[in-house]
Design a protein around this motif. Structure first.
Motif, PDB file in Angstrom:
ATOM      1  N   MET A 269      21.327  15.433  10.056  1.00 45.08           N
ATOM      2  CA  MET A 269      20.748  14.307  10.775  1.00 45.08           C
ATOM      3  C   MET A 269      21.789  13.253  11.131  1.00 45.08           C
ATOM      4  O   MET A 269      21.637  12.546  12.126  1.00 45.08           O
ATOM      5  N   ASP A 270      22.861  13.142  10.351  1.00 47.39           N
ATOM      6  CA  ASP A 270      23.936  12.221  10.746  1.00 47.39           C
ATOM      7  C   ASP A 270      24.522  12.635  12.089  1.00 47.39           C
ATOM      8  O   ASP A 270      24.843  11.791  12.934  1.00 47.39           O
TER       9      ASP A 270
ATOM     10  N   ARG B 245      22.078  11.693  14.861  1.00 44.94           N
ATOM     11  CA  ARG B 245      22.159  10.251  15.150  1.00 44.94           C
ATOM     12  C   ARG B 245      23.421   9.934  15.954  1.00 44.94           C
ATOM     13  O   ARG B 245      23.396   9.094  16.871  1.00 44.94           O
ATOM     14  N   GLN B 246      24.519  10.606  15.633  1.00 45.97           N
ATOM     15  CA  GLN B 246      25.753  10.383  16.379  1.00 45.97           C
ATOM     16  C   GLN B 246      25.585  10.842  17.823  1.00 45.97           C
ATOM     17  O   GLN B 246      26.032  10.158  18.759  1.00 45.97           O
TER      18      GLN B 246
ATOM     19  N   VAL C  55      22.864  10.918  19.560  1.00 38.82           N
ATOM     20  CA  VAL C  55      22.031   9.936  20.248  1.00 38.82           C
ATOM     21  C   VAL C  55      22.840   8.687  20.593  1.00 38.82           C
ATOM     22  O   VAL C  55      22.740   8.146  21.706  1.00 38.82           O
ATOM     23  N   ARG C  56      23.668   8.224  19.644  1.00 38.15           N
ATOM     24  CA  ARG C  56      24.507   7.049  19.917  1.00 38.15           C
ATOM     25  C   ARG C  56      25.456   7.316  21.070  1.00 38.15           C
ATOM     26  O   ARG C  56      25.630   6.463  21.963  1.00 38.15           O
TER      27      ARG C  56
ATOM     28  N   LYS D 194      17.203  18.481  20.177  1.00 37.65           N
ATOM     29  CA  LYS D 194      17.617  17.194  20.734  1.00 37.65           C
ATOM     30  C   LYS D 194      18.174  17.364  22.153  1.00 37.65           C
ATOM     31  O   LYS D 194      17.948  16.507  23.020  1.00 37.65           O
TER      32      LYS D 194
END
Length: 288
Positions: A108-109, A112-113, A115-116, A150
Motif C-alpha cells: 500500500m505504500d 500511495r506513492q 497516487v501522489r 489502481k
C-alpha cells in the motif's frame, strides 16, 4: 515500405545520461555471477555492442532533448523517480510524459506513492520490471493486483517487462503465459509488454489477438533484431498493437536505432501508428 521522416515520434522508453551506473544497483544485488557483479557497468552488457558510456552529463536533460530533436522525437516517456527526470518534466512539459515505476513489494505504500506521483506529475503510465524486483514478483502475482486495479482506476496503462531478461536474473517471473491470467482478471487493464517477450513471441502475438487491451513495445531491441513474428503481426492484424520504444541511453544510441529503422519491413500504413499513433492513443496525447 518507405520509412516516414515526417511523423513526430513518441518514444515510450527514453532516459538521460547519468554519472556512473548506480541506477543498476538494484539488479546487482540479485546477480550472483562474478562477471555481472564485477565487470559489467550495464547489467546486460554481454548482449549489447556499443553501449553509450561516454555521454555528457553536465546537462543531461538538454542533451536528451537535443537528441530527440535530431531524430524527430516529439515526446518521450520517462520515469519520475530521480531528480533529473523530474527536472525534465518541469523544464519541458510539452516533450516528456511521466510514468511511475512501481515495486509490488511495497504494498500500500507503493500504491500511495503512485497516487501522489499521479497527482504531482500527471503520470500517464506505470512501469514494472518483475524479474528486477527483490524478491521477484511474477506478472500474475497477487502482490501485483492492487497496482493493476489502481491503473484501471486511474485509466493509465502498465508497461511491463516480459520474456527472458537481459541481466542474469531468473526469468520465471516474466514468462509470457502469466499475462493471460492478468488480462482475464482485469479486462479493463491496458498492458504493454517491454523487452521483447522472447522466446515466447508467438505466444505474445496469440495473446494480443485474444485480449483487446494487450500491446507490445519494441524497447531494448535494435530494429534489425525486431522479431519477425511482430513485424508480420503489425503488417496484418496488429498495426494498432505495436508501439515504438527505444532504449536510449541505457543500451542503444538513437543513431543506431534510427539508422536501422528504415530496414524494418513495416507496410506504409503501419509506420505512423507504430512510431506515434498507438502511443498517443494509449498515453492520451493529442492525436496527429
Amino acid at each position: 515500405m518507405v520509412f516516414p521522416t515526417d511523423v513526430p515520434v513518441v518514444d515510450t522508453m527514453i532516459g538521460f545520461p547519468h554519472d556512473g551506473w548506480d541506477q543498476y544497483a538494484f539488479i546487482r544485488r540479485q546477480t550472483k555471477d562474478r562477471e555481472s557483479r564485477e565487470s559489467f557497468d550495464f547489467p546486460a552488457e554481454y548482449m549489447f555492442k556499443g553501449v553509450p558510456k561516454d555521454l555528457p552529463t553536465d546537462n543531461p536533460v538538454e542533451f536528451t532533448v537535443q537528441e530527440m530533436d535530431r531524430f524527430g522525437i516529439s515526446h518521450g516517456l520517462i520515469g519520475v523517480g530521480d531528480e533529473t527526470s523530474r527536472e525534465a518534466l518541469r523544464r519541458h512539459p510539452d516533450r516528456f510524459v511521466a510514468a511511475s515505476n512501481v515495486d509490488p513489494n511495497t504494498g500500500m505504500d507503493g500504491i500511495r506513492q503512485l497516487v501522489r506521483e499521479h497527482q504531482e506529475f500527471g503520470v500517464r503510465a506505470v512501469g514494472c520490471f518483475p524479474s528486477g524486483t527483490f524478491p521477484q514478483v511474477p506478472i500474475n502475482d497477487k502482490k501485483m493486483y492492487p497496482f493493476y486495479a489502481k491503473c484501471v482506476e486511474l485509466d493509465i496503462p502498465v508497461f511491463i517487462c516480459a520474456g527472458v531478461p537481459g541481466p542474469r536474473l531468473k526469468f520465471a517471473a516474466q514468462h509470457v503465459e502469466l499475462i493471460d491470467e492478468v488480462m482475464y482478471d482485469f479486462p479493463d487493464l491496458v498492458m504493454v509488454t517491454r523487452h521483447g517477450c522472447e522466446p515466447w513471441v508467438d505466444l505474445a502475438v496469440k495473446l494480443m489477438l485474444k485480449w483487446p487491451n494487450l500491446y507490445y513495445s519494441t524497447s531494448a531491441f535494435a530494429p534489425r533484431y525486431y522479431p519477425q513474428a511482430i513485424i508480420d503481426y503489425a503488417n496484418t492484424r496488429g498495426a494498432h498493437k505495436i508501439l515504438y520504444a527505444g532504449y536510449f541511453p541505457m543500451g542503444l544510441t538513437l543513431d543506431r536505432i534510427f539508422g536501422e529503422l528504415p530496414g524494418v519491413g513495416f507496410k506504409d500504413d503501419v509506420w505512423p501508428q507504430f512510431l506515434a499513433g498507438n502511443a498517443r492513443r494509449l498515453l492520451k496525447l493529442d492525436p496527429l
